[in-house]
Scaffold this motif. Structure first.
Motif, PDB file in Angstrom:
ATOM      1  N   MET A  33      -4.875  -1.421  10.863  1.00 34.89           N
ATOM      2  CA  MET A  33      -5.589  -2.086  10.588  1.00 34.89           C
ATOM      3  C   MET A  33      -6.142  -3.323  11.806  1.00 34.89           C
ATOM      4  N   LEU A  34      -4.814  -3.740  10.700  1.00 31.35           N
ATOM      5  CA  LEU A  34      -4.022  -5.024  11.011  1.00 31.35           C
ATOM      6  C   LEU A  34      -3.828  -5.020  12.789  1.00 31.35           C
ATOM      7  N   ALA A  35      -3.284  -3.885  13.457  1.00 30.71           N
ATOM      8  CA  ALA A  35      -1.804  -3.493  14.465  1.00 30.71           C
ATOM      9  C   ALA A  35      -3.851  -3.225  15.135  1.00 30.71           C
ATOM     10  N   MET A  36      -5.104  -3.532  15.181  1.00 27.65           N
ATOM     11  CA  MET A  36      -5.738  -2.937  15.529  1.00 27.65           C
ATOM     12  C   MET A  36      -7.235  -3.499  15.982  1.00 27.65           C
ATOM     13  N   ARG A  37      -6.894  -4.861  14.812  1.00 27.07           N
ATOM     14  CA  ARG A  37      -7.298  -6.001  14.743  1.00 27.07           C
ATOM     15  C   ARG A  37      -9.176  -5.442  14.070  1.00 27.07           C
ATOM     16  N   LEU A  38      -8.729  -4.826  13.387  1.00 24.08           N
ATOM     17  CA  LEU A  38     -10.042  -4.891  12.684  1.00 24.08           C
ATOM     18  C   LEU A  38     -10.678  -5.908  11.034  1.00 24.08           C
ATOM     19  N   ILE A  39      -9.240  -5.814  11.067  1.00 25.32           N
ATOM     20  CA  ILE A  39      -8.874  -7.310   9.751  1.00 25.32           C
ATOM     21  C   ILE A  39      -7.749  -8.421  10.687  1.00 25.32           C
ATOM     22  N   ASP A  40      -7.927  -9.653   9.847  1.00 25.42           N
ATOM     23  CA  ASP A  40      -7.304 -10.404  10.630  1.00 25.42           C
ATOM     24  C   ASP A  40      -6.166 -10.843   9.712  1.00 25.42           C
ATOM     25  N   ARG A  41      -5.912 -10.004   8.685  1.00 25.31           N
ATOM     26  CA  ARG A  41      -4.716 -10.152   7.666  1.00 25.31           C
ATOM     27  C   ARG A  41      -4.559  -8.992   6.944  1.00 25.31           C
ATOM     28  N   LEU A  42      -2.811  -8.798   5.969  1.00 28.23           N
ATOM     29  CA  LEU A  42      -2.836  -8.150   5.169  1.00 28.23           C
ATOM     30  C   LEU A  42      -4.100  -8.204   3.534  1.00 28.23           C
ATOM     31  N   PRO A  43      -4.111  -7.065   2.735  1.00 26.46           N
ATOM     32  CA  PRO A  43      -4.404  -7.500   1.813  1.00 26.46           C
ATOM     33  C   PRO A  43      -3.328  -8.008   0.673  1.00 26.46           C
ATOM     34  N   ASP A  44      -4.067  -9.038  -0.379  1.00 23.63           N
ATOM     35  CA  ASP A  44      -3.225  -9.948  -1.303  1.00 23.63           C
ATOM     36  C   ASP A  44      -2.040  -8.093  -1.322  1.00 23.63           C
ATOM     37  N   GLY A  45      -1.135  -9.151  -2.251  1.00 23.86           N
ATOM     38  CA  GLY A  45      -0.081  -8.320  -2.262  1.00 23.86           C
ATOM     39  C   GLY A  45       0.771  -6.853  -1.955  1.00 23.86           C
ATOM     40  N   MET A  46       0.730  -7.506   0.303  1.00 24.28           N
ATOM     41  CA  MET A  46       1.011  -6.927   1.020  1.00 24.28           C
ATOM     42  C   MET A  46       1.857  -7.907   1.288  1.00 24.28           C
ATOM     43  N   GLN A  47       3.796  -7.366   1.917  1.00 25.77           N
ATOM     44  CA  GLN A  47       4.361  -8.018   2.746  1.00 25.77           C
ATOM     45  C   GLN A  47       3.762  -7.616   4.332  1.00 25.77           C
ATOM     46  N   ALA A  48       3.967  -8.668   4.968  1.00 26.23           N
ATOM     47  CA  ALA A  48       3.912  -9.054   6.122  1.00 26.23           C
ATOM     48  C   ALA A  48       5.395  -8.322   7.185  1.00 26.23           C
ATOM     49  N   GLY A  49       5.581  -7.256   8.180  1.00 31.04           N
ATOM     50  CA  GLY A  49       7.007  -6.690   8.236  1.00 31.04           C
ATOM     51  C   GLY A  49       6.809  -7.032   9.737  1.00 31.04           C
ATOM     52  N   LEU A  50       7.951  -6.496  10.039  1.00 35.45           N
ATOM     53  CA  LEU A  50       8.522  -7.297  11.292  1.00 35.45           C
ATOM     54  C   LEU A  50       7.631  -7.594  12.411  1.00 35.45           C
ATOM     55  N   PHE A  51       6.505  -6.163  12.539  1.00 35.98           N
ATOM     56  CA  PHE A  51       5.621  -5.537  13.598  1.00 35.98           C
ATOM     57  C   PHE A  51       4.521  -6.577  13.129  1.00 35.98           C
ATOM     58  N   ASP A  52       3.683  -6.436  12.342  1.00 36.11           N
ATOM     59  CA  ASP A  52       2.817  -7.291  11.887  1.00 36.11           C
ATOM     60  C   ASP A  52       2.531  -8.083  12.322  1.00 36.11           C
ATOM     61  N   ALA A  53       1.093  -8.235  13.145  1.00 35.14           N
ATOM     62  CA  ALA A  53       0.115  -9.180  14.010  1.00 35.14           C
ATOM     63  C   ALA A  53       0.255 -10.427  13.354  1.00 35.14           C
ATOM     64  N   ARG A 111     -14.191  -8.013  -1.318  1.00 35.45           N
ATOM     65  CA  ARG A 111     -14.472  -8.073  -2.614  1.00 35.45           C
ATOM     66  C   ARG A 111     -13.333  -8.923  -2.867  1.00 35.45           C
ATOM     67  N   GLY A 112     -12.418  -9.612  -2.485  1.00 37.38           N
ATOM     68  CA  GLY A 112     -11.122 -10.117  -2.908  1.00 37.38           C
ATOM     69  C   GLY A 112      -9.950  -9.420  -3.677  1.00 37.38           C
ATOM     70  N   LEU A 113     -10.225  -8.118  -3.875  1.00 34.76           N
ATOM     71  CA  LEU A 113      -9.318  -6.516  -4.277  1.00 34.76           C
ATOM     72  C   LEU A 113      -7.816  -6.850  -3.417  1.00 34.76           C
ATOM     73  N   SER A 114      -6.479  -7.018  -4.618  1.00 37.46           N
ATOM     74  CA  SER A 114      -5.565  -6.711  -3.657  1.00 37.46           C
ATOM     75  C   SER A 114      -4.915  -4.499  -3.270  1.00 37.46           C
ATOM     76  N   ILE A 115      -4.035  -4.812  -2.942  1.00 35.30           N
ATOM     77  CA  ILE A 115      -3.219  -3.535  -2.535  1.00 35.30           C
ATOM     78  C   ILE A 115      -3.610  -2.343  -3.813  1.00 35.30           C
ATOM     79  N   GLN A 116      -2.624  -3.278  -4.698  1.00 35.29           N
ATOM     80  CA  GLN A 116      -2.656  -2.532  -6.056  1.00 35.29           C
ATOM     81  C   GLN A 116      -4.057  -2.016  -6.503  1.00 35.29           C
ATOM     82  N   GLN A 117      -4.898  -3.554  -6.649  1.00 37.66           N
ATOM     83  CA  GLN A 117      -6.109  -2.772  -7.579  1.00 37.66           C
ATOM     84  C   GLN A 117      -6.626  -2.162  -6.597  1.00 37.66           C
ATOM     85  N   MET A 118      -6.632  -1.655  -4.706  1.00 40.70           N
ATOM     86  CA  MET A 118      -7.426  -0.704  -4.333  1.00 40.70           C
ATOM     87  C   MET A 118      -6.795   0.226  -4.682  1.00 40.70           C
TER      88      MET A 118
END
Length: 199
Positions: free
Chosen positions: A179-199, A154-161
């Protein structure tokens, strides 16, 4: 098969592929003799005479305990010369076509290529199916995953969720990283910063 001039089918070749613990998939020198319509002794002789065509990952000597297991798969121990019972990997099975001068060698090598390609395609398909099943199972077991996936669709940011859910923000963010690590999603939701270990 060795006397009729019959070219092995892809299924013939696939059905005889073997697996032993700690070994790659292989065929024995007896199988190769059957496919190429010669003798196991000839197969091993030509392999040893052409070492440059048979690097160590193309074949291997079977240990005595492995021979014991395999001998039972043939027509009794008296029918198998253990001294020529060695294993050929996929590369070795193909390399034999270059050193065995039998009337069917070229045709057999084509069938072996087809069998190997089909086996590898099946292995890839099986792996994809397994991943898909694991992903489906993960989604079914974790309602938070479903909520994040629907929110992203739906295009929601993590804060909206977070505002629309009963989960704390940190838990949503951790679930999204899982979910990102398990490849259930291909990116983090909007509003989240990628961490050191995020794919």
């Amino acid at each position: 098969m060795t006397t009729t001039g019959h070219i092995p089918t892809i299924m013939d070749i696939q059905d005889k592929a073997l697996l032993l613990p700690g070994r790659p998939q292989f065929w024995t020198s007896h199988h190769m003799a059957e496919f190429y319509q010669t003798t196991p002794q000839r197969v091993v002789e030509q392999m040893r005479r052409n070492p440059e065509r048979f690097p160590e990952d193309f074949w291997f000597d079977l240990r005595e305990d492995e021979k014991e297991v395999l001998v039972t798969q043939f027509a009794g121990p008296n029918r198998v010369n253990r001294g020529v019972l060695i294993g050929f990997t996929k590369g070795g099975a193909l390399a034999l076509s270059g050193v065995l001068r039998t009337p069917v060698a070229n045709a057999v090598s084509v069938q072996i290529v087809r069998a190997i390609v089909a086996m590898e395609d099946q292995a890839i398909a099986d792996a994809r199916n397994m991943v898909a099943r694991l992903q489906t199972e993960a989604m079914r077991k974790k309602p938070i995953f479903v909520m994040i996936e629907l929110g992203m669709a739906r295009g929601l940011s993590i804060q909206q969720m977070w505002r629309d859910s009963n989960y704390p923000l940190w838990k949503l963010e951790q679930a999204a990283r899982d979910m990102l690590a398990m490849r259930l999603i291909d990116r983090l939701p909007d509003g989240m910063q990628a961490g050191l270990f995020d794919a």
